[in-house]
Scaffold this motif. Structure first.
Motif, PDB file in Angstrom:
ATOM      1  N   MET A 173      -7.389  81.529  69.357  1.00 35.82           N
ATOM      2  CA  MET A 173      -6.271  80.984  68.848  1.00 35.82           C
ATOM      3  C   MET A 173      -5.844  79.486  69.527  1.00 35.82           C
ATOM      4  SD  MET A 173      -4.151  84.427  68.681  1.00 35.82           S
ATOM      5  CE  MET A 173      -4.569  84.959  70.314  1.00 35.82           C
ATOM      6  N   THR A 174      -5.483  78.723  68.801  1.00 37.96           N
ATOM      7  CA  THR A 174      -5.026  77.471  69.359  1.00 37.96           C
ATOM      8  C   THR A 174      -3.651  77.297  68.837  1.00 37.96           C
ATOM      9  OG1 THR A 174      -6.112  76.131  67.526  1.00 37.96           O
ATOM     10  CG2 THR A 174      -7.190  76.316  69.600  1.00 37.96           C
ATOM     11  N   GLY A 175      -2.822  76.588  69.668  1.00 42.80           N
ATOM     12  CA  GLY A 175      -1.459  76.298  69.254  1.00 42.80           C
ATOM     13  C   GLY A 175      -0.619  75.565  70.515  1.00 42.80           C
ATOM     14  N   PHE A 176       0.635  75.196  69.981  1.00 48.51           N
ATOM     15  CA  PHE A 176       1.439  74.585  70.775  1.00 48.51           C
ATOM     16  C   PHE A 176       1.809  75.528  72.031  1.00 48.51           C
ATOM     17  CE2 PHE A 176       6.230  73.548  71.643  1.00 48.51           C
ATOM     18  CZ  PHE A 176       5.795  72.735  72.779  1.00 48.51           C
ATOM     19  N   HIS A 177       2.405  76.426  71.920  1.00 47.09           N
ATOM     20  CA  HIS A 177       2.667  77.643  72.991  1.00 47.09           C
ATOM     21  C   HIS A 177       2.987  78.877  72.271  1.00 47.09           C
ATOM     22  CE1 HIS A 177       7.005  77.091  72.506  1.00 47.09           C
ATOM     23  NE2 HIS A 177       6.921  76.318  73.067  1.00 47.09           N
ATOM     24  N   ASN A 178       3.585  79.617  72.963  1.00 50.88           N
ATOM     25  CA  ASN A 178       4.097  81.150  72.282  1.00 50.88           C
ATOM     26  C   ASN A 178       2.748  81.781  71.778  1.00 50.88           C
ATOM     27  OD1 ASN A 178       6.917  79.693  71.104  1.00 50.88           O
ATOM     28  ND2 ASN A 178       6.477  80.031  72.959  1.00 50.88           N
ATOM     29  N   LEU A 179       1.423  81.808  72.517  1.00 44.56           N
ATOM     30  CA  LEU A 179       0.585  82.679  71.881  1.00 44.56           C
ATOM     31  C   LEU A 179       0.449  84.052  72.916  1.00 44.56           C
ATOM     32  CD1 LEU A 179      -0.155  79.226  71.790  1.00 44.56           C
ATOM     33  CD2 LEU A 179      -2.707  80.109  71.614  1.00 44.56           C
ATOM     34  N   ALA A 180       0.043  85.018  72.064  1.00 43.92           N
ATOM     35  CA  ALA A 180      -0.070  86.377  72.653  1.00 43.92           C
ATOM     36  C   ALA A 180      -0.947  87.158  71.687  1.00 43.92           C
ATOM     37  CB  ALA A 180       1.101  87.159  72.843  1.00 43.92           C
ATOM     38  N   GLY A 181      -1.505  88.192  72.052  1.00 42.75           N
ATOM     39  CA  GLY A 181      -2.332  89.217  71.550  1.00 42.75           C
ATOM     40  C   GLY A 181      -1.806  89.819  70.071  1.00 42.75           C
ATOM     41  N   PHE A 182      -0.447  90.363  70.435  1.00 44.69           N
ATOM     42  CA  PHE A 182       0.337  91.179  69.377  1.00 44.69           C
ATOM     43  C   PHE A 182       1.414  90.259  68.767  1.00 44.69           C
ATOM     44  CE2 PHE A 182      -2.235  94.432  70.891  1.00 44.69           C
ATOM     45  CZ  PHE A 182      -2.460  95.466  69.825  1.00 44.69           C
ATOM     46  N   VAL A 183       2.240  89.899  69.515  1.00 45.01           N
ATOM     47  CA  VAL A 183       3.711  89.034  69.186  1.00 45.01           C
ATOM     48  C   VAL A 183       3.574  87.855  69.943  1.00 45.01           C
ATOM     49  CG1 VAL A 183       6.076  89.186  68.832  1.00 45.01           C
ATOM     50  CG2 VAL A 183       4.779  91.195  68.663  1.00 45.01           C
ATOM     51  N   GLY A 184       3.614  86.665  69.167  1.00 42.73           N
ATOM     52  CA  GLY A 184       3.678  85.404  69.745  1.00 42.73           C
ATOM     53  C   GLY A 184       5.268  85.091  70.526  1.00 42.73           C
ATOM     54  N   TYR A 185       6.121  85.569  69.800  1.00 36.99           N
ATOM     55  CA  TYR A 185       7.403  85.147  70.658  1.00 36.99           C
ATOM     56  C   TYR A 185       8.570  86.404  70.083  1.00 36.99           C
ATOM     57  CZ  TYR A 185      11.906  82.716  71.909  1.00 36.99           C
ATOM     58  OH  TYR A 185      12.906  82.769  72.348  1.00 36.99           O
ATOM     59  N   ASP A 186       8.991  87.023  71.211  1.00 39.77           N
ATOM     60  CA  ASP A 186      10.114  87.914  70.496  1.00 39.77           C
ATOM     61  C   ASP A 186      11.378  87.352  71.048  1.00 39.77           C
ATOM     62  OD1 ASP A 186      11.555  90.196  70.292  1.00 39.77           O
ATOM     63  OD2 ASP A 186      11.270  90.741  72.521  1.00 39.77           O
ATOM     64  N   ALA A 187      11.693  86.709  69.954  1.00 40.08           N
ATOM     65  CA  ALA A 187      13.090  86.148  70.082  1.00 40.08           C
ATOM     66  C   ALA A 187      14.170  87.132  70.031  1.00 40.08           C
ATOM     67  CB  ALA A 187      13.538  84.994  69.100  1.00 40.08           C
ATOM     68  N   SER A 188      14.147  88.394  69.452  1.00 35.71           N
ATOM     69  CA  SER A 188      14.856  89.503  69.151  1.00 35.71           C
ATOM     70  C   SER A 188      15.328  89.940  70.480  1.00 35.71           C
ATOM     71  CB  SER A 188      14.338  90.338  68.321  1.00 35.71           C
ATOM     72  OG  SER A 188      13.202  91.221  68.802  1.00 35.71           O
ATOM     73  N   ALA A 189      14.441  90.142  71.403  1.00 39.12           N
ATOM     74  CA  ALA A 189      14.711  90.776  72.895  1.00 39.12           C
ATOM     75  C   ALA A 189      14.759  92.374  72.306  1.00 39.12           C
ATOM     76  CB  ALA A 189      16.169  90.277  73.402  1.00 39.12           C
ATOM     77  N   THR A 190      13.836  92.697  71.491  1.00 41.28           N
ATOM     78  CA  THR A 190      13.611  94.131  71.396  1.00 41.28           C
ATOM     79  C   THR A 190      12.591  94.797  71.449  1.00 41.28           C
ATOM     80  OG1 THR A 190      12.985  93.680  68.853  1.00 41.28           O
ATOM     81  CG2 THR A 190      15.203  93.867  69.197  1.00 41.28           C
ATOM     82  N   ILE A 191      11.618  94.100  72.160  1.00 47.05           N
ATOM     83  CA  ILE A 191      10.233  94.245  72.538  1.00 47.05           C
ATOM     84  C   ILE A 191       9.970  94.685  73.832  1.00 47.05           C
ATOM     85  CG2 ILE A 191       7.818  93.781  72.170  1.00 47.05           C
ATOM     86  CD1 ILE A 191       8.975  93.977  69.411  1.00 47.05           C
ATOM     87  N   THR A 192       9.581  95.719  74.198  1.00 46.49           N
ATOM     88  CA  THR A 192       9.044  96.048  75.602  1.00 46.49           C
ATOM     89  C   THR A 192       7.824  96.645  75.573  1.00 46.49           C
ATOM     90  OG1 THR A 192      10.217  98.238  75.711  1.00 46.49           O
ATOM     91  CG2 THR A 192      11.636  96.504  76.313  1.00 46.49           C
ATOM     92  N   VAL A 193       7.301  97.185  76.770  1.00 46.02           N
ATOM     93  CA  VAL A 193       6.058  97.946  76.620  1.00 46.02           C
ATOM     94  C   VAL A 193       6.143  99.154  76.038  1.00 46.02           C
ATOM     95  CG1 VAL A 193       6.586  99.000  78.895  1.00 46.02           C
ATOM     96  CG2 VAL A 193       4.243  98.408  78.195  1.00 46.02           C
ATOM     97  N   GLU A 194       7.331  99.652  76.015  1.00 42.80           N
ATOM     98  CA  GLU A 194       7.612 100.856  75.106  1.00 42.80           C
ATOM     99  C   GLU A 194       7.416 100.776  73.544  1.00 42.80           C
ATOM    100  OE1 GLU A 194       8.067 103.817  76.595  1.00 42.80           O
ATOM    101  OE2 GLU A 194       8.324 102.683  78.432  1.00 42.80           O
ATOM    102  N   ASN A 195       7.280  99.574  73.278  1.00 43.68           N
ATOM    103  CA  ASN A 195       6.817  99.709  71.859  1.00 43.68           C
ATOM    104  C   ASN A 195       5.329  99.494  71.386  1.00 43.68           C
ATOM    105  OD1 ASN A 195       9.550  98.209  72.442  1.00 43.68           O
ATOM    106  ND2 ASN A 195       9.414  97.979  70.027  1.00 43.68           N
ATOM    107  N   PHE A 196       4.421  99.822  72.598  1.00 44.87           N
ATOM    108  CA  PHE A 196       3.108  99.668  72.151  1.00 44.87           C
ATOM    109  C   PHE A 196       2.618 101.064  73.062  1.00 44.87           C
ATOM    110  CE2 PHE A 196       4.340  95.635  72.850  1.00 44.87           C
ATOM    111  CZ  PHE A 196       3.846  94.615  71.948  1.00 44.87           C
ATOM    112  N   THR A 197       1.687 101.805  71.938  1.00 51.56           N
ATOM    113  CA  THR A 197       1.260 103.091  72.358  1.00 51.56           C
ATOM    114  C   THR A 197      -0.390 102.826  72.226  1.00 51.56           C
ATOM    115  OG1 THR A 197       3.051 104.037  71.843  1.00 51.56           O
ATOM    116  CG2 THR A 197       1.027 105.530  72.043  1.00 51.56           C
TER     117      THR A 197
END
Length: 373
Positions: free
Chosen positions: A268-292
């Motif tokens: 993946m190439t891009g400006f920034h905000n790159l990740a495997g599952f969610v590029g950017y969590d602006a909602s502040a609702t994602i934690t490790v608990e959201n992954f199983t």
């Protein structure tokens, strides 16, 4: 003698009553029957022809029609489900949204075979038409999904819906992806939020994206790298940003949950905000608990940055992560080491210095101290 005569008279009276009752039953039987009245002419020749033809034709065709409808419906999709078994069927269904503006609520899109989209430029589906829709893969694979974007900047700064590139452009309402695989996905994006499943959940959306047993194998994002941050009118180019395997970006109050999912063999190439599952969590609702039981393996993320008053050379280097980038940019990679989630073969590359390769051991986002002092 009188007693004997009385008994005989009583017996004869009883027999006459029984005979009368039998005759009454015989008269009522033709009127109650739903079949052809064969006995009626002998008892009511003037009235029966007006009743028998009226009743018999009315009920008999109804039964035959019911049987034919049942046989035809056996070959139709179950109510509330849309069965798709080819690329042509998938594109035709997508056109009911793109072209006809059909809306879908509480519907399951049921894949009955592998889908090969080779040779098609996929148009991301507008999620504003999807509410409580489930994509049930039944273990099948969507192959060669390709989105070839142009170099136009974002269409409207007041409407973020078209910003998303992915199978679904934007998730506004609840969506579920289940038992589905993607193989060999290629997306070319300029000023877009990019994810294989969903481009983004834009501000003001209220989506709960549930992803279970979904696997992505082979994923390439060609995001433009504009190191100089020039305006397109002056020779600069738009850039791809908020790029990830599953969802490019999430704004509140939307959220997402992942179970038994994986991303592997991705670049993946891009400006920034790159990740495997969610590029950017602006909602502040994602934690490790959201992954199983989720996994990221053999993924290379190449980032760039733009010089401006709000960015320094070092700052954007901390805008990449393995699973997701948090709203406050605080590092979260260590949060996954003691869980059933895992990662391996992760590499971060600075577009301006391609010979230097970083990995999660020596390349982290902001620590809590850096973010909050």
């Amino acid at each position: 003698m009188k007693r004997l005569l009385s008994l005989i008279l009583a017996l004869m009276l009883s027999l006459s009553m029984v005979a009368a009752m039998v005759a009454c039953d015989q008269e009522q039987t033709p009127a109650e029957s739903t079949g052809p009245a064969t006995e009626a002419p002998t008892e009511a020749p003037t009235e029966q022809p007006t009743e028998a033809p009226t009743e018999a034709p009315t009920e008999a065709p109804t039964e035959e029609t019911t049987e034919e409808t049942t046989e035809d419906s056996a070959n139709q999709p179950v109510e509330g489900a849309i069965n798709i078994g080819s690329a042509e069927e998938l594109i035709a269904w997508a056109d009911t949204i793109h072209v006809d503006g059909d809306e879908y609520y509480d519907v399951t899109v049921n894949f009955t075979a592998d889908i090969d989209l080779a040779g098609h430029n996929w148009i991301p589906i507008d999620g504003t038409f999807l509410d409580c829709v489930t994509f049930e893969g039944n273990g099948h694979t969507i192959k060669n999904l390709t989105i070839e974007g142009n170099d136009d900047p974002m269409p409207d700064a007041t409407n973020m819906h078209p910003y998303g590139f992915g199978f679904i452009q934007c998730a506004i309402y609840d969506l579920t992806f289940r038992n589905l695989n993607f193989e060999n996905v290629t997306i070319t994006a300029y000023e877009r939020h990019v994810g294989v499943l969903v481009g983004h959940c834009p501000p003001g959306s209220n989506a709960w994206v549930q992803v279970e047993n979904v696997h992505i194998d082979g994923y390439t994002v060609n995001g433009w790298m504009d190191y100089s941050n020039q305006d397109p009118a002056n020779g600069g180019h738009p850039i791809a940003f908020r790029v990830a395997g599953f969802i490019g970006g999430i704004w509140g109050p939307s959220t997402a949950e992942f179970k038994d999912c994986s991303l592997k063999n991705a670049k993946m190439t891009g400006f920034h905000n790159l990740a495997g599952f969610v590029g950017y969590d602006a909602s502040a609702t994602i934690t490790v608990e959201n992954f199983t039981n989720c996994h990221v393996d053999d993924v290379e993320m190449t980032f760039s940055y733009c010089m401006s008053d709000s960015y320094t050379v070092d700052q954007p280097k901390k805008y990449v992560s393995v699973f997701y980038n948090a709203a406050d940019w605080v590092d979260n990679i260590d949060d996954f080491t003691d869980t059933d989630n895992s990662y391996s073969g992760i590499y971060f590359i600075d577009y301006t210095d391609p010979d230097t390769v970083y990995n999660p051991a020596n390349f982290r986002s902001w620590s809590y101290e850096e973010a909050y002092g």
